[in-house]
Design a protein around this motif. Structure first.
Motif, PDB file in Angstrom:
ATOM      1  N   GLY A 174       0.822  -1.207   0.000  1.00  0.00           N
ATOM      2  CA  GLY A 174       0.000   0.000   0.000  1.00  0.00           C
ATOM      3  C   GLY A 174       0.852   1.252   0.000  1.00  0.00           C
ATOM      4  O   GLY A 174       0.642   2.170  -0.818  1.00  0.00           O
ATOM      5  N   ALA A 175       1.843   1.297   0.897  1.00  0.00           N
ATOM      6  CA  ALA A 175       2.704   2.485   1.013  1.00  0.00           C
ATOM      7  C   ALA A 175       3.536   2.682  -0.243  1.00  0.00           C
ATOM      8  O   ALA A 175       3.630   3.808  -0.771  1.00  0.00           O
ATOM      9  N   ALA A 213      -3.411   7.616  -2.837  1.00  0.00           N
ATOM     10  CA  ALA A 213      -3.707   6.823  -1.634  1.00  0.00           C
ATOM     11  C   ALA A 213      -4.920   5.922  -1.852  1.00  0.00           C
ATOM     12  O   ALA A 213      -4.936   4.755  -1.425  1.00  0.00           O
ATOM     13  N   THR A 214      -5.924   6.453  -2.533  1.00  0.00           N
ATOM     14  CA  THR A 214      -7.135   5.651  -2.790  1.00  0.00           C
ATOM     15  C   THR A 214      -6.818   4.466  -3.699  1.00  0.00           C
ATOM     16  O   THR A 214      -7.275   3.341  -3.455  1.00  0.00           O
ATOM     17  N   ILE A 215      -6.018   4.735  -4.736  1.00  0.00           N
ATOM     18  CA  ILE A 215      -5.646   3.643  -5.656  1.00  0.00           C
ATOM     19  C   ILE A 215      -4.814   2.602  -4.901  1.00  0.00           C
ATOM     20  O   ILE A 215      -5.026   1.392  -5.039  1.00  0.00           O
ATOM     21  N   ALA A 216      -3.883   3.093  -4.071  1.00  0.00           N
ATOM     22  CA  ALA A 216      -3.037   2.169  -3.291  1.00  0.00           C
ATOM     23  C   ALA A 216      -3.893   1.352  -2.324  1.00  0.00           C
ATOM     24  O   ALA A 216      -3.678   0.142  -2.147  1.00  0.00           O
ATOM     25  N   ALA A 217      -4.886   2.009  -1.714  1.00  0.00           N
ATOM     26  CA  ALA A 217      -5.774   1.296  -0.787  1.00  0.00           C
ATOM     27  C   ALA A 217      -6.569   0.229  -1.535  1.00  0.00           C
ATOM     28  O   ALA A 217      -6.806  -0.870  -1.013  1.00  0.00           O
ATOM     29  N   ALA A 218      -6.960   0.558  -2.779  1.00  0.00           N
ATOM     30  CA  ALA A 218      -7.715  -0.420  -3.578  1.00  0.00           C
ATOM     31  C   ALA A 218      -6.843  -1.638  -3.874  1.00  0.00           C
ATOM     32  O   ALA A 218      -7.313  -2.782  -3.784  1.00  0.00           O
ATOM     33  N   VAL A 219      -5.585  -1.385  -4.206  1.00  0.00           N
ATOM     34  CA  VAL A 219      -4.665  -2.501  -4.502  1.00  0.00           C
ATOM     35  C   VAL A 219      -4.481  -3.372  -3.253  1.00  0.00           C
ATOM     36  O   VAL A 219      -4.606  -4.603  -3.302  1.00  0.00           O
ATOM     37  N   ALA A 220      -4.199  -2.691  -2.128  1.00  0.00           N
ATOM     38  CA  ALA A 220      -3.984  -3.440  -0.877  1.00  0.00           C
ATOM     39  C   ALA A 220      -5.267  -4.180  -0.458  1.00  0.00           C
ATOM     40  O   ALA A 220      -5.207  -5.302   0.062  1.00  0.00           O
ATOM     41  N   SER A 221      -6.402  -3.560  -0.717  1.00  0.00           N
ATOM     42  CA  SER A 221      -7.679  -4.174  -0.325  1.00  0.00           C
ATOM     43  C   SER A 221      -7.977  -5.428  -1.134  1.00  0.00           C
ATOM     44  O   SER A 221      -8.529  -6.404  -0.614  1.00  0.00           O
ATOM     45  N   VAL A 222      -7.616  -5.385  -2.418  1.00  0.00           N
ATOM     46  CA  VAL A 222      -7.815  -6.588  -3.243  1.00  0.00           C
ATOM     47  C   VAL A 222      -6.932  -7.711  -2.706  1.00  0.00           C
ATOM     48  O   VAL A 222      -7.359  -8.866  -2.581  1.00  0.00           O
TER      49      VAL A 222
END
Lengths: 162, 110
Positions: A112-113, A128-137
């Protein structure tokens, strides 16, 4: 040897005991939607934070808290209904499961970071939103795998006992 | 050290399933036991009462909101009896000279 029952009957009884133990270990605690719902909530929260607007952030936090409570309610209820005996897990396996859990969280945060920083450096909007989406998947895919890993550890112990 | 002892009360098929399930849990809700073992409410109540009378299980009744919630767990005596019964079963198989990989062993106390 007890002469009251036949060896075949004893074997059937032991098999039944093993089956019931496995039933407890494999009991479904997390519904399939749980991981994706939690992931969606996390992305929504980060999007609200990234918006930089106080009202949106407030709504986002409230939504996240209420949503998490609603999502976790059936899970905690199911978990409390028949929690497996901890003795079913070998202490060594329990440590391994914990290590894998901590490593998974570290990887999630790291991915995420790194994604957020990389996107930010590249000038991509909403990093940050895109990174959160990646980490969330990753979370939604990896969560059920972690649960299966823990169950496998318990079943290994169960199978090695005898 | 646990010594093998065949237990007639536990060995009855339905009770064996119940006690084996309980031995793998800390507490188990009535509804989980009923659905997992596949018993009717009355049949489960009867078996639980038998086990409770023998001192093998403890039954807890509580309310979650307005809904009654009944749970059961093995007592120390119940766990010991189960452990000894499993050992007795293993001994019977070993005594018969059969190569049976027992799928379980007495579970431990938490």
């Amino acid at each position: 040897m007890d002469d009251r029952i036949e060896p075949a009957d004893a074997a059937r009884a032991l098999s039944e005991i093993g089956r019931r133990r496995e039933q407890v270990i494999r009991r479904r605690i997390f519904p399939g939607w749980f991981w994706w719902a939690q992931a969606a909530l996390s992305v929504a929260l980060v999007a609200c934070i990234e918006s930089g607007r106080g009202v949106v952030l407030g709504i986002g936090i409230a939504l996240f808290v209420v949503g998490s409570a609603v999502i976790n309610l059936p899970v905690s209820r199911a978990a409390r209904a028949a929690p497996p005996n901890r003795a079913l897990t070998d202490p060594g396996d329990a440590r391994r499961v914990l290590t894998v859990l901590v490593a998974s969280i570290t990887v999630l945060l790291g991915v995420g970071a790194a994604t957020a920083l990389g996107l930010h450096a590249a000038g991509v909007p909403h990093p940050a939103t895109i990174a959160a989406a990646v980490a969330s998947v990753l979370f939604a895919v990896g969560g059920p795998m972690l649960v299966r890993y823990e169950q496998a550890a318990m079943l290994r112990r169960s199978g090695s006992q005898g | 050290m646990t010594t093998p002892e065949f237990d007639e009360l536990i060995h009855a098929p339905t009770r064996l399933s119940l006690v084996a399930f309980l031995a793998a849990t800390t507490w188990a809700d009535f509804s989980v036991l009923r659905d997992s073992i596949g018993l009717s409410d009355s049949a489960l109540s009867k078996q639980l009462t038998t086990l409770e009378d023998a001192g093998y299980i403890e039954i807890r009744k509580a309310f979650v909101g307005k809904r009654p919630r009944t749970s059961a767990r093995l007592t120390t005596d119940g766990q010991t009896a189960f452990d000894r019964h499993v050992l007795a079963l293993q001994e019977i198989i070993a005594g018969a000279g059969r190569s049976v990989v027992a799928p379980g062993r007495p579970s431990e106390q938490t």
